[in-house]
Write a protein that holds these residues in place. Structure first.
Motif, PDB file in Angstrom:
ATOM      1  N   ASN A   1     -27.904 -28.438  13.371  1.00  0.00           N
ATOM      2  CA  ASN A   1     -26.652 -27.684  13.419  1.00  0.00           C
ATOM      3  C   ASN A   1     -26.869 -26.265  13.939  1.00  0.00           C
ATOM      4  O   ASN A   1     -26.097 -25.770  14.770  1.00  0.00           O
ATOM      5  N   VAL A   2     -27.904 -25.609  13.437  1.00  0.00           N
ATOM      6  CA  VAL A   2     -28.179 -24.228  13.853  1.00  0.00           C
ATOM      7  C   VAL A   2     -28.463 -24.164  15.337  1.00  0.00           C
ATOM      8  O   VAL A   2     -27.966 -23.281  16.051  1.00  0.00           O
ATOM      9  N   ARG A   3     -29.246 -25.109  15.823  1.00  0.00           N
ATOM     10  CA  ARG A   3     -29.573 -25.123  17.257  1.00  0.00           C
ATOM     11  C   ARG A   3     -28.347 -25.440  18.115  1.00  0.00           C
ATOM     12  O   ARG A   3     -28.261 -25.040  19.286  1.00  0.00           O
ATOM     13  N   ALA A   4     -27.376 -26.168  17.515  1.00  0.00           N
ATOM     14  CA  ALA A   4     -26.164 -26.532  18.258  1.00  0.00           C
ATOM     15  C   ALA A   4     -25.094 -25.446  18.186  1.00  0.00           C
ATOM     16  O   ALA A   4     -24.047 -25.565  18.826  1.00  0.00           O
ATOM     17  N   GLY A   5     -25.346 -24.406  17.382  1.00  0.00           N
ATOM     18  CA  GLY A   5     -24.404 -23.291  17.332  1.00  0.00           C
ATOM     19  C   GLY A   5     -23.453 -23.304  16.166  1.00  0.00           C
ATOM     20  O   GLY A   5     -22.441 -22.589  16.182  1.00  0.00           O
ATOM     21  N   THR A   6     -23.729 -24.097  15.134  1.00  0.00           N
ATOM     22  CA  THR A   6     -22.908 -24.094  13.925  1.00  0.00           C
ATOM     23  C   THR A   6     -23.789 -23.760  12.725  1.00  0.00           C
ATOM     24  O   THR A   6     -25.005 -23.941  12.763  1.00  0.00           O
ATOM     25  N   LEU A   7     -23.138 -23.274  11.665  1.00  0.00           N
ATOM     26  CA  LEU A   7     -23.895 -22.813  10.498  1.00  0.00           C
ATOM     27  C   LEU A   7     -23.366 -23.491   9.239  1.00  0.00           C
ATOM     28  O   LEU A   7     -22.354 -23.075   8.680  1.00  0.00           O
ATOM     29  N   PRO A   8     -24.033 -24.561   8.776  1.00  0.00           N
ATOM     30  CA  PRO A   8     -23.576 -25.258   7.562  1.00  0.00           C
ATOM     31  C   PRO A   8     -23.631 -24.337   6.345  1.00  0.00           C
ATOM     32  O   PRO A   8     -24.454 -23.418   6.276  1.00  0.00           O
ATOM     33  N   ASN A   9     -22.761 -24.603   5.399  1.00  0.00           N
ATOM     34  CA  ASN A   9     -22.706 -23.790   4.188  1.00  0.00           C
ATOM     35  C   ASN A   9     -23.737 -24.292   3.175  1.00  0.00           C
ATOM     36  O   ASN A   9     -23.406 -24.748   2.077  1.00  0.00           O
ATOM     37  N   LYS A  10     -25.013 -24.199   3.559  1.00  0.00           N
ATOM     38  CA  LYS A  10     -26.118 -24.618   2.698  1.00  0.00           C
ATOM     39  C   LYS A  10     -27.113 -23.478   2.595  1.00  0.00           C
ATOM     40  O   LYS A  10     -27.475 -22.870   3.597  1.00  0.00           O
ATOM     41  N   PHE A  11     -27.575 -23.216   1.361  1.00  0.00           N
ATOM     42  CA  PHE A  11     -28.503 -22.113   1.123  1.00  0.00           C
ATOM     43  C   PHE A  11     -29.918 -22.646   0.904  1.00  0.00           C
ATOM     44  O   PHE A  11     -30.118 -23.666   0.243  1.00  0.00           O
ATOM     45  N   LEU A  12     -30.884 -21.911   1.443  1.00  0.00           N
ATOM     46  CA  LEU A  12     -32.286 -22.315   1.323  1.00  0.00           C
ATOM     47  C   LEU A  12     -32.869 -21.929  -0.032  1.00  0.00           C
ATOM     48  O   LEU A  12     -33.609 -22.695  -0.637  1.00  0.00           O
ATOM     49  N   LEU A  13     -32.551 -20.730  -0.492  1.00  0.00           N
ATOM     50  CA  LEU A  13     -33.156 -20.208  -1.724  1.00  0.00           C
ATOM     51  C   LEU A  13     -32.087 -19.615  -2.647  1.00  0.00           C
ATOM     52  O   LEU A  13     -31.836 -18.403  -2.613  1.00  0.00           O
ATOM     53  N   PRO A  14     -31.455 -20.433  -3.469  1.00  0.00           N
ATOM     54  CA  PRO A  14     -30.502 -19.884  -4.446  1.00  0.00           C
ATOM     55  C   PRO A  14     -31.176 -18.905  -5.407  1.00  0.00           C
ATOM     56  O   PRO A  14     -30.544 -17.993  -5.922  1.00  0.00           O
ATOM     57  N   ASN A  15     -32.475 -19.100  -5.646  1.00  0.00           N
ATOM     58  CA  ASN A  15     -33.239 -18.214  -6.534  1.00  0.00           C
ATOM     59  C   ASN A  15     -34.518 -17.770  -5.828  1.00  0.00           C
ATOM     60  O   ASN A  15     -35.041 -18.466  -4.965  1.00  0.00           O
ATOM     61  N   ASP A  16     -35.017 -16.592  -6.243  1.00  0.00           N
ATOM     62  CA  ASP A  16     -36.252 -16.049  -5.673  1.00  0.00           C
ATOM     63  C   ASP A  16     -37.271 -15.866  -6.796  1.00  0.00           C
ATOM     64  O   ASP A  16     -37.432 -14.771  -7.343  1.00  0.00           O
ATOM     65  N   SER A  17     -37.957 -16.938  -7.141  1.00  0.00           N
ATOM     66  CA  SER A  17     -38.943 -16.881  -8.219  1.00  0.00           C
ATOM     67  C   SER A  17     -40.258 -16.242  -7.781  1.00  0.00           C
ATOM     68  O   SER A  17     -41.044 -15.819  -8.626  1.00  0.00           O
ATOM     69  N   TRP A  18     -40.501 -16.187  -6.482  1.00  0.00           N
ATOM     70  CA  TRP A  18     -41.742 -15.579  -5.999  1.00  0.00           C
ATOM     71  C   TRP A  18     -41.790 -14.087  -6.359  1.00  0.00           C
ATOM     72  O   TRP A  18     -42.800 -13.592  -6.835  1.00  0.00           O
ATOM     73  N   SER A  19     -40.684 -13.386  -6.150  1.00  0.00           N
ATOM     74  CA  SER A  19     -40.637 -11.966  -6.495  1.00  0.00           C
ATOM     75  C   SER A  19     -40.848 -11.762  -7.998  1.00  0.00           C
ATOM     76  O   SER A  19     -41.419 -10.756  -8.414  1.00  0.00           O
TER      77      SER A  19
END
Length: 216
Positions: free
Chosen positions: A61-79
């Motif tokens: 989708n990103v390569r085709a020019g659209t942006l799905p409403n999906k998040f990669l990291l809802p939380n940041d446990s590394w920090s």
């Protein structure tokens, strides 16, 4: 009997009890910290694996020019937990994980911004759907005269015709009026291209699995 009593009253016994109490306290502290490290490693690993899975889903989708409403990291446990892993990752591995999280957060920020634009567009569509018919209503009311009853029916029919035509036409062409800037998509593309999407399969993943008590 006195010998036994003297033994329990001796500095040696008191010192022994103190030593044992200290050993127990140290063991509990070590176990608690080890359990925390184990849980943290499992959480970080799951976050990375989940982000990698979503990257695979949204890439096309990103390569085709659209942006799905999906998040990669809802939380940041590394920090939150990275201080626990100072001794376990070398500098390169540390930087790879940090960069992975930073780029995922940049991607998610672009998705959030893009979603806010979608919401604004929806609100504007609703405003227009109410504003234009309201204008037709005003024109109809302003044109009504008591002595002109036959003309009133004609104007009422015109009102319904214009309102219906506007709604049908506007809804079918609403996409032409949407505010759709390229910045969030461009930002998402840059972040996406900079994300290493296979770190869970490299040495980092192996170490996290080992720390989490999982099979590599």
């Amino acid at each position: 009997m006195n010998t036994i009593i003297n033994f329990f009253d001796s500095n040696f016994f008191v010192g022994l009890v103190t030593l044992l109490a200290g050993a127990v306290a140290f063991f509990l502290y070590w176990k608690q910290k080890n359990d925390l490290k184990k849980d943290a490693a499992n959480i970080v690993l799951l976050e990375i694996q989940n982000a990698e899975r979503i990257l695979g889903q949204v890439g096309e989708n990103v390569r085709a020019g659209t942006l799905p409403n999906k998040f990669l990291l809802p939380n940041d446990s590394w920090s939150k937990y990275k201080y626990l892993f100072v001794r376990y990752f070398d500098r390169d591995e540390w930087d790879i994980i940090t960069e992975f999280y930073n780029n995922c957060k940049l991607y998610d920020e672009a998705v959030t911004y893009n979603g806010s634009l979608f919401q604004k567009n929806e609100e504007q569509i609703r405003v227009n759907m109410l504003r234009v018919p309201a204008g037709y209503i005003k024109d109809y009311v302003d044109g009504v005269r008591a002595e002109d009853e036959p003309g009133e029916r004609v104007r009422l029919e015109e009102f319904f015709t214009k309102s219906t035509l506007f709604q049908n036409t506007y809804l079918s062409r609403a996409s032409l009026f949407l505010y759709n800037p390229q910045k969030p998509l461009n930002d998402a593309r840059v972040a996406f291209d900079n994300i290493n999407s296979s770190i869970s399969q490299a040495s980092i993943g192996s170490k996290l699995k080992k720390l989490a008590g999982l099979k590599a």
